[in-house]
Design an enzyme around this catalytic site. Sequence first.
Site, PDB file in Angstrom:
ATOM      1  CB  CYS A   1      -0.914   0.034   1.219  1.00 52.94           C
ATOM      2  SG  CYS A   1      -2.097  -1.292   1.270  1.00 52.94           S
TER       3      CYS A   1
ATOM      4  CG  HIS B   1      -2.771   3.453   3.541  1.00 51.55           C
ATOM      5  ND1 HIS B   1      -3.248   3.388   2.256  1.00 51.55           N
ATOM      6  CD2 HIS B   1      -2.851   2.193   4.039  1.00 51.55           C
ATOM      7  CE1 HIS B   1      -3.594   2.136   1.987  1.00 51.55           C
ATOM      8  NE2 HIS B   1      -3.373   1.399   3.061  1.00 51.55           N
TER       9      HIS B   1
ATOM     10  CG  ASN C   1      -6.244  -0.626   2.266  1.00 51.63           C
ATOM     11  OD1 ASN C   1      -5.690  -0.049   1.341  1.00 51.63           O
ATOM     12  ND2 ASN C   1      -5.574  -1.243   3.226  1.00 51.63           N
TER      13      ASN C   1
HETATM   14  N1  ACO Z   1     -17.049  -9.542  10.577  1.00 51.27           N
HETATM   15  C1  ACO Z   1     -17.391  -9.983  11.807  1.00 51.27           C
HETATM   16  N2  ACO Z   1     -16.504 -10.403  12.702  1.00 51.27           N
HETATM   17  C2  ACO Z   1     -15.207 -10.404  12.341  1.00 51.27           C
HETATM   18  C3  ACO Z   1     -14.778  -9.963  11.071  1.00 51.27           C
HETATM   19  C4  ACO Z   1     -15.770  -9.531  10.173  1.00 51.27           C
HETATM   20  N3  ACO Z   1     -15.477  -9.098   8.944  1.00 51.27           N
HETATM   21  N4  ACO Z   1     -13.450 -10.075  11.011  1.00 51.27           N
HETATM   22  C5  ACO Z   1     -13.028 -10.547  12.192  1.00 51.27           C
HETATM   23  N5  ACO Z   1     -14.099 -10.761  12.990  1.00 51.27           N
HETATM   24  C6  ACO Z   1     -14.127 -11.266  14.365  1.00 51.27           C
HETATM   25  C7  ACO Z   1     -12.874 -12.039  14.738  1.00 51.27           C
HETATM   26  O1  ACO Z   1     -12.986 -13.390  14.314  1.00 51.27           O
HETATM   27  C8  ACO Z   1     -12.877 -11.905  16.240  1.00 51.27           C
HETATM   28  O2  ACO Z   1     -13.782 -12.833  16.765  1.00 51.27           O
HETATM   29  P1  ACO Z   1     -13.434 -13.600  18.150  1.00 51.27           P
HETATM   30  O3  ACO Z   1     -13.325 -12.510  19.179  1.00 51.27           O
HETATM   31  O4  ACO Z   1     -14.613 -14.500  18.318  1.00 51.27           O
HETATM   32  O5  ACO Z   1     -12.141 -14.302  17.892  1.00 51.27           O
HETATM   33  C9  ACO Z   1     -13.459 -10.509  16.471  1.00 51.27           C
HETATM   34  O6  ACO Z   1     -14.154 -10.161  15.251  1.00 51.27           O
HETATM   35  C10 ACO Z   1     -12.435  -9.459  16.773  1.00 51.27           C
HETATM   36  O7  ACO Z   1     -11.368  -9.616  15.843  1.00 51.27           O
HETATM   37  P2  ACO Z   1     -10.108  -8.665  15.872  1.00 51.27           P
HETATM   38  O8  ACO Z   1      -9.143  -9.123  14.819  1.00 51.27           O
HETATM   39  O9  ACO Z   1      -9.610  -8.517  17.278  1.00 51.27           O
HETATM   40  O10 ACO Z   1     -10.788  -7.287  15.437  1.00 51.27           O
HETATM   41  P3  ACO Z   1     -10.104  -5.875  15.363  1.00 51.27           P
HETATM   42  O11 ACO Z   1     -10.848  -4.923  16.194  1.00 51.27           O
HETATM   43  O12 ACO Z   1      -8.610  -5.979  15.530  1.00 51.27           O
HETATM   44  O13 ACO Z   1     -10.379  -5.470  13.855  1.00 51.27           O
HETATM   45  C11 ACO Z   1      -9.307  -5.413  11.716  1.00 51.27           C
HETATM   46  C12 ACO Z   1      -9.906  -6.290  12.813  1.00 51.27           C
HETATM   47  C13 ACO Z   1     -10.373  -4.488  11.180  1.00 51.27           C
HETATM   48  C14 ACO Z   1      -8.790  -6.314  10.599  1.00 51.27           C
HETATM   49  C15 ACO Z   1      -8.133  -4.576  12.311  1.00 51.27           C
HETATM   50  O14 ACO Z   1      -7.262  -5.411  13.016  1.00 51.27           O
HETATM   51  C16 ACO Z   1      -7.372  -3.818  11.255  1.00 51.27           C
HETATM   52  O15 ACO Z   1      -7.865  -2.888  10.670  1.00 51.27           O
HETATM   53  N6  ACO Z   1      -6.098  -4.177  11.050  1.00 51.27           N
HETATM   54  C17 ACO Z   1      -5.274  -3.489  10.055  1.00 51.27           C
HETATM   55  C18 ACO Z   1      -5.554  -4.078   8.710  1.00 51.27           C
HETATM   56  C19 ACO Z   1      -4.958  -3.268   7.592  1.00 51.27           C
HETATM   57  O16 ACO Z   1      -4.934  -2.069   7.625  1.00 51.27           O
HETATM   58  N7  ACO Z   1      -4.470  -3.964   6.572  1.00 51.27           N
HETATM   59  C20 ACO Z   1      -4.015  -3.353   5.371  1.00 51.27           C
HETATM   60  C21 ACO Z   1      -2.632  -2.792   5.475  1.00 51.27           C
HETATM   61  S1  ACO Z   1      -2.161  -1.952   4.063  1.00 51.27           S
HETATM   62  C22 ACO Z   1      -1.707  -2.996   2.750  1.00 51.27           C
HETATM   63  O17 ACO Z   1      -0.556  -3.044   2.357  1.00 51.27           O
HETATM   64  C23 ACO Z   1      -2.676  -3.812   2.043  1.00 51.27           C
END
Ligand code: ACO
Length: 331
Positions: free
Chosen positions: A120, A253, A283
Amino acid sequence: MIGAARNGLAVSITGLGVCVPDRVVTNDELAQHVDTSDEWIMERTGIRERRMVTREQALSDLALPAARDALADAGVEGKDIDLLIVATVTPDMAFPSTGALLGAALGAVDAAAYDLSAGCTGFMYGIAQAYGMVAAGLSKRALVVGGDVLSKILDWEDRSTLVLFGDGAGAVVIEPAPQEGFLGFELGADGAGGANLWLPGSGSRVFDDPDKYVKMNGREVFRFATRVLVQSAEALLEQCGVSIDDVDVYVPHQANVRIIDHATKKLGVPSERVVVNVDRYGNTSSGSIPLALADARADGRLRPGSLVLMTGMGAGLTWGSALMRWTKEAA
Ligand code: ACO
């Protein structure tokens, strides 16, 4: 890598163009494929909808219109470009490069053309490279495209990645300018964290368990993102001798509204100076920052003289910031 742009020609962005696919994919539509909901996605990411290409479309189908608009905005033609960089992790194919394909389509016959892979952060790396080559006099006029069609490498059974990404591309023309545009850059990479966001099996390394879809450790990437967005921006501002209070437009970003909010608060940027469009596009990887620049220009925040701070981060893991004075008049 860090440096203030003090040694070469004054260089700026003289044209900007963007393109997103027509197809809008809502959270409710994704909830028909995986166990998720509009409420969860909105609360955890701030994403309401994203754009996705059709099966027949590839990156160049977005990159080409974005590039044409950027050239028109700069008042130049493809033949006037001698350097063409496409920052992407989803090129049309491994080779020829999408840069070379684009060069042919635009009539940029004399241009050096290639693809650049920095996740990204690709657009930030691309504009830094173009700046360096133009400031040194090696290139007279560069076209930098940042774009991805991540929908092509998303697993429609993996809710942890499917809801985050969208497709889009942006392009800028970079050339010498009467006034200083770019003021400095800070770029970095930490390959040790690479497996937190990767596509194992997509290259020459053989894996026992290859995958054709993005794999991500969301929590680790979240931690990394909140840290580097702040550190990179602060290091660059210090290098350039500029206070955060002087920044008129902050373009982070667009990965997740919670990451943006965290960085904004830590840096101390008033919310009206922060560009946010992750709600509409998700994203878009390398397309994210040019798409946000275009929105800031359309809503009147990006004006000649505006001091703009951009920071990207992504797969690699990589990060990169640029500080520039916007020199271009309104479209
Ligand atoms: N819908 C419903 N529930 C979900 C989803 C979804 N889409 N995805 C995960 N969950 C669940 C998980 O399984 C977990 O359940 P559990 O508690 O029963 O185990 C719960 O939701 C919480 O999961 P977390 O991973 O702790 O959720 P978090 O608040 O951390 O949010 C997220 C997850 C949105 C992915 C966050 O961690 C994030 O934004 N990370 C950065 C990702 C990013 O920016 N990536 C791109 C980088 S740039 C590039 O180069 C592409």
